[in-house]
Scaffold this active site. Structure first.
Site, mmCIF file in Angstrom:
data_model
loop_
_atom_site.group_PDB
_atom_site.id
_atom_site.type_symbol
_atom_site.label_atom_id
_atom_site.label_comp_id
_atom_site.label_asym_id
_atom_site.label_seq_id
_atom_site.Cartn_x
_atom_site.Cartn_y
_atom_site.Cartn_z
ATOM 1 N N HIS A 1 -6.462 -11.589 3.436
ATOM 2 C CA HIS A 1 -7.883 -11.280 3.247
ATOM 3 C C HIS A 1 -8.152 -11.236 1.744
ATOM 4 O O HIS A 1 -7.387 -10.619 0.991
ATOM 5 C CB HIS A 1 -8.206 -9.924 3.895
ATOM 6 C CG HIS A 1 -9.661 -9.586 3.925
ATOM 7 N ND1 HIS A 1 -10.383 -9.307 2.787
ATOM 8 C CD2 HIS A 1 -10.549 -9.479 4.955
ATOM 9 C CE1 HIS A 1 -11.637 -9.044 3.105
ATOM 10 N NE2 HIS A 1 -11.763 -9.146 4.423
ATOM 11 N N LYS B 1 -4.443 9.459 -17.523
ATOM 12 C CA LYS B 1 -3.035 9.223 -17.191
ATOM 13 C C LYS B 1 -2.716 9.699 -15.777
ATOM 14 O O LYS B 1 -2.062 8.998 -14.986
ATOM 15 C CB LYS B 1 -2.140 9.942 -18.209
ATOM 16 C CG LYS B 1 -0.664 9.981 -17.851
ATOM 17 C CD LYS B 1 -0.038 8.615 -17.866
ATOM 18 C CE LYS B 1 1.467 8.716 -17.634
ATOM 19 N NZ LYS B 1 2.110 7.400 -17.605
ATOM 20 N N ARG C 1 -10.008 -9.561 -0.127
ATOM 21 C CA ARG C 1 -10.262 -8.264 -0.775
ATOM 22 C C ARG C 1 -9.302 -7.176 -0.288
ATOM 23 O O ARG C 1 -9.583 -5.985 -0.411
ATOM 24 C CB ARG C 1 -11.719 -7.846 -0.531
ATOM 25 C CG ARG C 1 -12.707 -8.692 -1.320
ATOM 26 C CD ARG C 1 -14.148 -8.449 -0.931
ATOM 27 N NE ARG C 1 -14.428 -8.846 0.448
ATOM 28 C CZ ARG C 1 -14.640 -10.113 0.834
ATOM 29 N NH1 ARG C 1 -14.587 -11.093 -0.054
ATOM 30 N NH2 ARG C 1 -14.898 -10.402 2.096
ATOM 31 N N PHE D 1 15.185 4.907 -8.793
ATOM 32 C CA PHE D 1 13.880 5.124 -8.173
ATOM 33 C C PHE D 1 13.072 3.844 -8.046
ATOM 34 O O PHE D 1 12.054 3.812 -7.359
ATOM 35 C CB PHE D 1 13.083 6.210 -8.921
ATOM 36 C CG PHE D 1 12.324 5.744 -10.143
ATOM 37 C CD1 PHE D 1 11.066 5.168 -10.027
ATOM 38 C CD2 PHE D 1 12.846 5.906 -11.417
ATOM 39 C CE1 PHE D 1 10.350 4.767 -11.143
ATOM 40 C CE2 PHE D 1 12.144 5.512 -12.538
ATOM 41 C CZ PHE D 1 10.893 4.936 -12.402
ATOM 42 N N ARG E 1 1.834 4.222 -20.941
ATOM 43 C CA ARG E 1 1.591 3.574 -19.643
ATOM 44 C C ARG E 1 2.447 2.310 -19.587
ATOM 45 O O ARG E 1 1.943 1.184 -19.637
ATOM 46 C CB ARG E 1 0.104 3.269 -19.440
ATOM 47 C CG ARG E 1 -0.615 2.752 -20.681
ATOM 48 C CD ARG E 1 -1.882 2.011 -20.364
ATOM 49 N NE ARG E 1 -2.880 2.812 -19.671
ATOM 50 C CZ ARG E 1 -4.185 2.694 -19.888
ATOM 51 N NH1 ARG E 1 -4.620 1.856 -20.813
ATOM 52 N NH2 ARG E 1 -5.049 3.402 -19.202
ATOM 53 N N LYS F 1 12.969 -1.794 2.502
ATOM 54 C CA LYS F 1 12.230 -2.639 1.555
ATOM 55 C C LYS F 1 11.910 -4.028 2.087
ATOM 56 O O LYS F 1 11.276 -4.822 1.410
ATOM 57 C CB LYS F 1 13.025 -2.775 0.251
ATOM 58 C CG LYS F 1 13.289 -1.462 -0.473
ATOM 59 C CD LYS F 1 11.995 -0.769 -0.891
ATOM 60 C CE LYS F 1 11.251 -1.562 -1.953
ATOM 61 N NZ LYS F 1 10.037 -0.836 -2.424
ATOM 62 N N CYS G 1 6.692 9.728 -13.151
ATOM 63 C CA CYS G 1 5.226 9.643 -13.220
ATOM 64 C C CYS G 1 4.561 9.785 -11.857
ATOM 65 O O CYS G 1 3.933 10.789 -11.572
ATOM 66 C CB CYS G 1 4.809 8.316 -13.859
ATOM 67 S SG CYS G 1 5.137 8.214 -15.627
#
Length: 418
Positions: free
Chosen positions: A250, A212, A252, A329, A160, A414, A266
């Protein structure tokens, strides 16, 4: 039994850093890969991939005598399998590389060995690996046959790590370790603790496999929300970047940043393994994949609109030069696997009759899939000076520092030039 010699099967973006990490812990490491070029490169103390700090680690490991590479498995105390798990058919997991790795190492297994699968895998892959090993070595016992008394222990431990930070995260991040039995988990923990400073958290193999996949599906769903939001905002005439900044005030709410899609080995792949295992139940996960897979087509539509506008202003399509900024990527790496930016560039090259300038500061040669007469790999100044339309696909650091000429038509996926 201690682990003096470790074999890592598969010397790619995960296998080679893992081999270097074990070597830095003064384990004798045998790296195995079918790619002769990779093997020869590593044995010279060099690397065949780009990852910060990896070159230094590999050079030190090889010159110190702790790491060497081979095209064939050799006897060791522990074997780590870090090979690809691609698709076949309609997003069905292809375990052929795992099966081949297991059958290749089976002849050199001995009593007391540990086999750990690190490849991102569908639930049940570790058990299938154990079955392949047992079929190849009927003289040895495995966990599915003898439980805690097995001659060979088998476990699953997914990586990971973040590309660009692999060497640090391999050491610092927690690891989820799922053995086929408690003894398998215990021995796998002992192995990883030789270099991992994060916590080794124990579970069973199936839960570790699903963990995973869950981590990457969670991220995919959240990215899909941001990407869908960007499409809605474009339709409604709202600046999505301003919207996300405001909404994230905000306490949350934490909306991710939209982009041209999702790539890499992945997030763009793993959720499909869940869908394949439970196709009727994984409705949200499937939809998120479809949203993210559809984003490159939306970007291409925006490019087509810019071309039509330029033609309306009197410029012929064949005379238009389009520059795509970024092929990787994600930012600041050279990894093109499952890259939506690369897919967009390929599609653009096939549709556009004029020149396509590709700007990717982390590669020196265009990939074969982009080998088209109208595509040229250029540097930043050339692209910004010669392009009529600029398509920002990856937020590499050099791009953020660039001031674009006023005449350019810009499609910014982006939000760094918006």
């Amino acid at each position: 039994m201690s682990f003096e010699t470790v074999s890592v099967i598969g010397l790619g973006y995960i296998g080679l850093p893992t081999a270097a990490a074990f070597a830095a812990a003064r384990k004798r490491v045998i790296g195995v890969d079918i790619n002769r070029h990779a093997v020869d490169t590593i044995n010279r103390g060099e690397i065949h991939i780009v990852e910060p700090e990896l070159d230094v680690a590999v050079r030190a490991a090889v010159t110190g005598g702790f790491l060497r590479a081979s095209t064939q498995p050799e006897p060791a105390d522990a074997f780590l399998i870090a090979v690809p798990t691609p698709f076949k058919g309609d997003h069905e997991p292809d375990l052929a590389y795992i099966e081949a790795a297991g059958k290749a190492l089976a002849p050199v297994l001995k009593k007391g060995d540990l086999v750990v699968l690190e490849s991102t895998s569908p639930v049940g892959a570790t058990e299938r690996l154990a079955d392949w090993l047992a079929a190849a070595r009927p003289d040895l016992s495995f966990p599915q046959q003898a439980g805690e008394q097995a001659d060979v222990n088998v476990a699953y431990c997914p990586e990971r790590v973040l590309p660009g930070h692999v060497m640090r995260e391999l050491i610092e991040n927690d690891r989820v370790i799922g053995g086929m039995t408690p003894r398998c988990s215990e021995r796998a923990c002992e192995l990883y603790k030789s270099f991992v400073r994060g916590e080794c958290v124990v579970t069973n193999a199936r839960t570790a496999e699903m963990c995973k996949l869950t981590e990457n599906a969670f991220r995919d769903v959240n990215i899909a929300f941001a990407n869908e939001l960007s499409i809605i905002c474009d339709k409604l005439g709202i600046n999505v970047w301003d919207l996300v900044r405001l909404a994230n005030r905000h306490p949350r709410v934490n909306i991710l940043q939209p982009g041209p899609g999702v790539g890499g080995h992945c997030i763009a792949v793993d959720p499909w393994f869940i869908v394949d295992s439970a196709p009727e139940e994984a409705r949200l996960i499937r939809t998120a994949r479809e949203v993210n897979n559809g984003k490159p087509a939306w970007v291409m539509n925006k490019v087509e609109e810019a071309i039509e506008q330029a033609q309306a202003d009197g410029k012929q399509g064949k005379d238009l030069t389009i520059a795509v900024f970024g092929l990787a990527f994600k930012p600041d790496i050279d990894d093109l696997r499952e890259s939506p930016a690369l897919d967009i560039a390929i599609e653009l090259a096939s549709r556009h009759p004029g020149r396509v300038l590709a700007v990717e500061p982390h590669i020196s040669v265009l990939p074969d899939k982009l080998n088209s007469p109208n595509v040229i790999l250029v540097d930043l100044p050339t692209a910004s000076a010669q392009a009529d339309i600029a398509v920002l696909l990856v937020d590499h650091k050099p791009f953020k520092e660039l001031s674009m000429p006023a005449h350019l038509k810009i499609i910014d996926t982006k939000g760094i030039w918006t």
